[in-house]
Design an enzyme around this catalytic site. Structure first.
Site, PDB file in Angstrom:
ATOM      1  N   LYS A 268       0.751  -1.220   0.139  1.00  0.00           N
ATOM      2  CA  LYS A 268      -0.036  -0.203  -0.175  1.00  0.00           C
ATOM      3  C   LYS A 268       0.447   1.739  -0.025  1.00  0.00           C
ATOM      4  O   LYS A 268       0.810   2.532  -0.481  1.00  0.00           O
ATOM      5  CB  LYS A 268      -1.012   0.297   1.618  1.00  0.00           C
ATOM      6  CG  LYS A 268      -2.175   0.762   1.034  1.00  0.00           C
ATOM      7  CD  LYS A 268      -0.877   2.821   1.613  1.00  0.00           C
ATOM      8  CE  LYS A 268      -2.478   3.264   1.645  1.00  0.00           C
ATOM      9  NZ  LYS A 268      -2.496   4.544   2.658  1.00  0.00           N
ATOM     10  N   ASP A 284      -5.777   4.988 -15.812  1.00  0.00           N
ATOM     11  CA  ASP A 284      -6.268   4.203 -14.638  1.00  0.00           C
ATOM     12  C   ASP A 284      -6.206   3.244 -13.651  1.00  0.00           C
ATOM     13  O   ASP A 284      -5.092   2.418 -13.912  1.00  0.00           O
ATOM     14  CB  ASP A 284      -7.332   3.129 -15.106  1.00  0.00           C
ATOM     15  CG  ASP A 284      -8.215   2.087 -15.006  1.00  0.00           C
ATOM     16  OD1 ASP A 284      -8.002   2.082 -13.955  1.00  0.00           O
ATOM     17  OD2 ASP A 284      -8.575   1.631 -15.713  1.00  0.00           O
ATOM     18  N   HIS A 382       3.693  12.850  10.934  1.00  0.00           N
ATOM     19  CA  HIS A 382       1.500  12.835  10.699  1.00  0.00           C
ATOM     20  C   HIS A 382       1.113  13.543  11.386  1.00  0.00           C
ATOM     21  O   HIS A 382      -0.200  14.237  11.263  1.00  0.00           O
ATOM     22  CB  HIS A 382       1.483  11.224  10.686  1.00  0.00           C
ATOM     23  CG  HIS A 382       1.461  10.000   9.808  1.00  0.00           C
ATOM     24  ND1 HIS A 382       0.798   9.216   9.791  1.00  0.00           N
ATOM     25  CD2 HIS A 382       2.153  10.060   8.087  1.00  0.00           C
ATOM     26  CE1 HIS A 382       1.169   9.208   7.941  1.00  0.00           C
ATOM     27  NE2 HIS A 382       1.872   9.634   7.750  1.00  0.00           N
TER      28      HIS A 382
HETATM   29  C1  MEV Z   1       0.550   4.392   5.079  1.00  0.00           C
HETATM   30  O1  MEV Z   1      -0.235   5.230   4.032  1.00  0.00           O
HETATM   31  C2  MEV Z   1       1.543   3.931   3.995  1.00  0.00           C
HETATM   32  C3  MEV Z   1       2.474   2.806   5.034  1.00  0.00           C
HETATM   33  O2  MEV Z   1       1.731   2.114   6.215  1.00  0.00           O
HETATM   34  C4  MEV Z   1       3.293   2.179   4.636  1.00  0.00           C
HETATM   35  C5  MEV Z   1       4.117   1.132   5.428  1.00  0.00           C
HETATM   36  O3  MEV Z   1       3.396   0.567   6.672  1.00  0.00           O
HETATM   37  O4  MEV Z   1       5.243   0.266   5.141  1.00  0.00           O
HETATM   38  C6  MEV Z   1       3.730   3.922   6.105  1.00  0.00           C
END
Ligand code: MEV
Length: 428
Positions: A268, A284, A382
Site C-alpha cells: 500500500k 487508470d 503525521h
Molecule cells: C500509509 O499510507 C502507508 C504506510 O502504512 C506504508 C507502510 O507501512 O510501509 C506507512
C-alpha cells in the site's frame, strides 16, 4: 528535456505561488498551464460530461511536486495527485537520499498487453490448443487488421498463448492469450477490440464457443523495474547509525516478504507513490492496483513487491519490479488538461518511460515509509500534518496556520476545539 537539477532544496518552505513559479520556469509551462494546475481553468464540467455518464460536477484533489529525483542520470520533477499528508514530502526526501547513491536505474519491457478469450464447449482441449498454434499467424494478422494507429506506429499483435484448464466447475476450458504491443497507449481499447475481433475466427478454428473477450489486468508482459542504493552514511539519525538504519530497513523488507499481513501494508505504501503519479497523468489506477496485487501473489502467496539488502560496506540497496500498463496518449490522459500538464512536467517521450518513473516513485515511497517505521515511527510527522488540517478546518487564515499548528504541538493538544480557540484568540 531537463539539463537542470530537480534537487530543489527548501521547495516545501516556499509559498504556493513561489512553488508554482519555480515549476513554471523549470518545466517551461505557460501561464495557462499554471492556471490549469491551480484549478482556475482545468477540467470543466462540460468536459467531464463527455468523460462519464450522469455527470453533475467535478471533484478536485491536491497536486504536489516530488523533488530530487534522478532517474537514469536524468533529473525529474514528479507530479503527484494525492489526498494523504506526508507522502509527497517523504518521497522527495527519499529521492534525495537515493540521489546520494547515484539515483535510480530503471528499465522496462515492451508495452505488451494481454487479451483473454475464454473458449468453451470443446470436444478436445489439447487438439483445439494445437489448432490455435497452427493458425497463429492468421490470427495475428486478423488482430492487426483492427490495430489502427497502433499498428501504424509500429505496435500490433505479437504472439498467441494457450492455457488449458481441463477440470473446472463448467467443464474443460481453453484460454487463449493474444499478446499485443500497444506502444504509447494504455491499450485497453486496442486489446479489447482485437480480442473481440478475432473471437469468431477462434470459434471457427477450434469448433468451440468463445464466451469472454477481455484484457487481463495482470499485465506481466509489461513490467517496469527500478533499483537504487543509499550510502549507509546518508542514513544516520540522531539515535541510530546509518548502518543500523540500513539493517532495520532490510529487516522491515523481509517482514513484508514473509508475511502477507505486512505485505499488504508495505505494498500500500508503494502504491501511495505509484498511484499518485498514475492519477496525475490521467491513467487508470484501478488497473495498476489490480495488476500490482495480482503480481504480488503470483507465486501462490501474497508477498512484497520490493526487495532490500545491504552490501559489504553496509550501504542499502533497493529494487522493485511490477506490471505497469500506463499510457501517454488516449483516454483521460488526452482529455484531462491537468494530466497533459503533468506529462509535460515529467517530460516523458514514451509510455515505458512513464512506467519506469512510476516504479522509481513507488520504490522511493516504500523506502521512506520503511525508514520512518524502522527508526522514529511515522506518527510524529503525521501529527504535524494532522494539526495543519485541523487548523485549516478551524478557520485559520493561510498566514495563521503555522502558528496555530506550532501552538497545538507545543501544548500537545491537537484538537479541533483547541484550534478554534487559538484562531479566536488570534482574531482578538
Ligand atoms: C500509509 O499510507 C502507508 C504506510 O502504512 C506504508 C507502510 O507501512 O510501509 C506507512
Amino acid at each position: 528535456m531537463s539539463n537542470h537539477t530537480s534537487r530543489l532544496s527548501g521547495f516545501y518552505k516556499r509559498s504556493l505561488e513561489e512553488r508554482a513559479s519555480a515549476l513554471q520556469s523549470w518545466a517551461q509551462l505557460s501561464d495557462t498551464e499554471i492556471d490549469v494546475l491551480q484549478g482556475s481553468s482545468g477540467l470543466s464540467a462540460a468536459q467531464a460530461d463527455h468523460m462519464i455518464e450522469n455527470t453533475v460536477g467535478i471533484y478536485s484533489l491536491p497536486l504536489g511536486i516530488a523533488t530530487n529525483f534522478l532517474i537514469n542520470g536524468q533529473d525529474r520533477l514528479i507530479p503527484m495527485v494525492i489526498e494523504e499528508p506526508s507522502v509527497v514530502a517523504a518521497m522527495s526526501n527519499a529521492a534525495r537520499l537515493f540521489r546520494e547513491g547515484g539515483g535510480f536505474q530503471t528499465s522496462s519491457d515492451a508495452p505488451i498487453m494481454i487479451g483473454q478469450l475464454q473458449v468453451l464447449d470443446l470436444q478436445d482441449v489439447a487438439e483445439a490448443a494445437e489448432k490455435i498454434a497452427a493458425y497463429k499467424q492468421r490470427l495475428l494478422d486478423e488482430a492487426d487488421a483492427v490495430g489502427g494507429s497502433i499498428v501504424k506506429r509500429g505496435g500490433g499483435a505479437r504472439d498467441l498463448q494457450v492455457r488449458p484448464f481441463l477440470d473446472t466447475p463448467i467443464g474443460p476450458m481453453l484460454v487463449v492469450h493474444l499478446l499485443m504491443d500497444v506502444r504509447d497507449a494504455m491499450g485497453a481499447n486496442a486489446i479489447n477490440t482485437a480480442a473481440e475481433h478475432i473471437a469468431p475466427l477462434v470459434e471457427e478454428i477450434t469448433g468451440g464457443r468463445v464466451n469472454l473477450r477481455i484484457l487481463s489486468n495482470l499485465t506481466d508482459q509489461r513490467k517496469a523495474r527500478a533499483e537504487g542504493m543509499i550510502p549507509a552514511s546518508a542514513l544516520a539519525t540522531e539515535a541510530m547509525s546509518g548502518e543500523e538504519v540500513a539493517r532495520a530497513v532490510v529487516e522491515a523488507g523481509v517482514f513484508a516478504e514473509v508475511d502477507p499481513y505486512r505485505a499488504a501494508t508495505h505494498n500500500k505504501g508503494i502504491m501511495n507513490g505509484v498511484d499518485a503519479v498514475i492519477i496525475a497523468t490521467g491513467n487508470d489506477w484501478r488497473a495498476i492496483e489490480a495488476g500490482a496485487h495480482a503480481y504480488a501473489a503470483r507465486n501462490g502467496r501474497y508477498t512484497s513487491l520490493s526487495r532490500y539488502w545491504q552490501d559489504d560496506q553496509g550501504n542499502l540497496h533497493a529494487a522493485m519490479e511490477m506490471p505497469l500498463s500506463v499510457g501517454i496518449v488516449g483516454g483521460a490522459t488526452r482529455v484531462h488538461p491537468a494530466a497533459q500538464v503533468a506529462l509535460k512536467i515529467l517530460g516523458v517521450a514514451s509510455a515505458q518511460e512513464l512506467a519506469e518513473i512510476c516504479v522509481a516513485a513507488g520504490l522511493a515511497q516504500n523506502f521512506a515509509a520503511l525508514r520512518a517505521l524502522a527508526s522514529e515511527g511515522i506518527q510524529r510527522g503525521h501529527m504535524r500534518m494532522h494539526a495543519k488540517q485541523i487548523a485549516v478546518s478551524a478557520g485559520a487564515a493561510p498566514e495563521q496556520v503555522r502558528s496555530v499548528v506550532e501552538q497545538m504541538i507545543r501544548e500537545n493538544n491537537i484538537r479541533p476545539e483547541r484550534a478554534k480557540a487559538i484562531v479566536e484568540s488570534l482574531k482578538g
